[in-house]
Design an enzyme around this catalytic site. Sequence first.
Site, PDB file in Angstrom:
ATOM      1  N   LYS A 174       0.819  -1.222   0.000  1.00 12.25           N
ATOM      2  CA  LYS A 174       0.000   0.000   0.000  1.00 12.25           C
ATOM      3  C   LYS A 174       0.850   1.268   0.000  1.00 12.25           C
ATOM      4  O   LYS A 174       0.568   2.207  -0.741  1.00 12.25           O
ATOM      5  CB  LYS A 174      -0.932   0.033   1.226  1.00 12.25           C
ATOM      6  CG  LYS A 174      -1.993  -1.026   1.266  1.00 12.25           C
ATOM      7  CD  LYS A 174      -2.989  -0.771   2.370  1.00 12.25           C
ATOM      8  CE  LYS A 174      -2.406  -0.706   3.757  1.00 12.25           C
ATOM      9  NZ  LYS A 174      -1.767  -1.964   4.208  1.00 12.25           N
ATOM     10  N   ARG A 232     -10.420   1.880   9.319  1.00 10.18           N
ATOM     11  CA  ARG A 232      -9.980   0.535   9.700  1.00 10.18           C
ATOM     12  C   ARG A 232     -11.174  -0.350  10.039  1.00 10.18           C
ATOM     13  O   ARG A 232     -11.057  -1.575  10.048  1.00 10.18           O
ATOM     14  CB  ARG A 232      -9.058   0.606  10.928  1.00 10.18           C
ATOM     15  CG  ARG A 232      -7.665   1.070  10.624  1.00 10.18           C
ATOM     16  CD  ARG A 232      -6.735   0.803  11.791  1.00 10.18           C
ATOM     17  NE  ARG A 232      -5.417   1.388  11.590  1.00 10.18           N
ATOM     18  CZ  ARG A 232      -4.446   0.832  10.887  1.00 10.18           C
ATOM     19  NH1 ARG A 232      -4.651  -0.327  10.303  1.00 10.18           N
ATOM     20  NH2 ARG A 232      -3.280   1.425  10.754  1.00 10.18           N
ATOM     21  N   ARG A 241      12.216 -10.938   5.588  1.00 11.27           N
ATOM     22  CA  ARG A 241      12.955  -9.683   5.809  1.00 11.27           C
ATOM     23  C   ARG A 241      14.037  -9.865   6.877  1.00 11.27           C
ATOM     24  O   ARG A 241      13.825 -10.551   7.872  1.00 11.27           O
ATOM     25  CB  ARG A 241      12.003  -8.574   6.287  1.00 11.27           C
ATOM     26  CG  ARG A 241      11.026  -8.085   5.244  1.00 11.27           C
ATOM     27  CD  ARG A 241      10.075  -7.110   5.911  1.00 11.27           C
ATOM     28  NE  ARG A 241       9.093  -6.571   4.992  1.00 11.27           N
ATOM     29  CZ  ARG A 241       8.029  -5.876   5.378  1.00 11.27           C
ATOM     30  NH1 ARG A 241       7.819  -5.636   6.661  1.00 11.27           N
ATOM     31  NH2 ARG A 241       7.171  -5.398   4.499  1.00 11.27           N
ATOM     32  N   ARG A 257      13.088  -8.696  12.719  1.00 11.14           N
ATOM     33  CA  ARG A 257      12.346  -7.800  13.611  1.00 11.14           C
ATOM     34  C   ARG A 257      11.144  -8.543  14.185  1.00 11.14           C
ATOM     35  O   ARG A 257      10.594  -9.439  13.550  1.00 11.14           O
ATOM     36  CB  ARG A 257      11.831  -6.571  12.847  1.00 11.14           C
ATOM     37  CG  ARG A 257      12.907  -5.655  12.306  1.00 11.14           C
ATOM     38  CD  ARG A 257      12.282  -4.431  11.660  1.00 11.14           C
ATOM     39  NE  ARG A 257      11.158  -4.819  10.811  1.00 11.14           N
ATOM     40  CZ  ARG A 257      10.177  -3.995  10.432  1.00 11.14           C
ATOM     41  NH1 ARG A 257      10.182  -2.741  10.826  1.00 11.14           N
ATOM     42  NH2 ARG A 257       9.204  -4.415   9.657  1.00 11.14           N
ATOM     43  N   ARG A 294      -1.346 -10.472  12.609  1.00  8.85           N
ATOM     44  CA  ARG A 294      -1.715  -9.232  11.911  1.00  8.85           C
ATOM     45  C   ARG A 294      -2.631  -9.518  10.734  1.00  8.85           C
ATOM     46  O   ARG A 294      -3.564  -8.761  10.459  1.00  8.85           O
ATOM     47  CB  ARG A 294      -0.459  -8.495  11.448  1.00  8.85           C
ATOM     48  CG  ARG A 294       0.331  -7.863  12.588  1.00  8.85           C
ATOM     49  CD  ARG A 294       1.634  -7.264  12.113  1.00  8.85           C
ATOM     50  NE  ARG A 294       1.429  -6.074  11.307  1.00  8.85           N
ATOM     51  CZ  ARG A 294       2.368  -5.512  10.565  1.00  8.85           C
ATOM     52  NH1 ARG A 294       3.585  -6.048  10.504  1.00  8.85           N
ATOM     53  NH2 ARG A 294       2.124  -4.423   9.873  1.00  8.85           N
TER      54      ARG A 294
END
Length: 212
Positions: free
Chosen positions: A13, A88, A123, A156, A167
Amino acid sequence: MNLILLGAPGAGKGTQAELLTQKLSIPAISTGNMLREAMANGSALGQKVKKIVEEGSLVPDDVILDIVGERVSQADCANGFILDGVPRTLAQAEGLQARGIRIDYAVSIEIDDSIIENRMTGRRVCRKCGASYHIVANPPKVEGVCDACSGELIIRKDDAVETVRHRLEVYHAQTEVLKDFYRSLGKLRLVEGDQSIESANQQILEAIGASL
């Protein structure tokens, strides 16, 4: 043109918002930036937000919507805006409509959870200098070692498998309802997220009738 970008964490996004800003000459507005701006400008609303944030409380929907209303009334939004991070929830979407904040299109960047999971859990970040890598898309020359400073590469907390899955669960629970809401208004546009950045951007522009 007033747009909302919907998409799971890691769907791209932010990248698409930047491109759309350049191509359509309208600002991309994120919830976090709006809250920071409101607190910095010292308005009555900004002071209210500052007090809520300093108390460690969540900013309620009506305050978020007031801030959105204040932000989109500014001169740089005269020709349109891109909302990222709001609404949201269904209550926020209905609140935007009740306040007369017109939305032309809600663009949903569609991508399988498995692809998102691979993107985000792959990542790696250098503990020392913060350089970013990806074990598939942008691997370091030596596994686990930063090319730039030889620091240790770490995962992370946000990119841990359990965090990513949680999430995604939260995203689906909140956003499927939003998609139904904008679909019922004839404003939902679906775009394939698992393609090149430029191809996805072109598809978005075509979906909103702004192909350049």
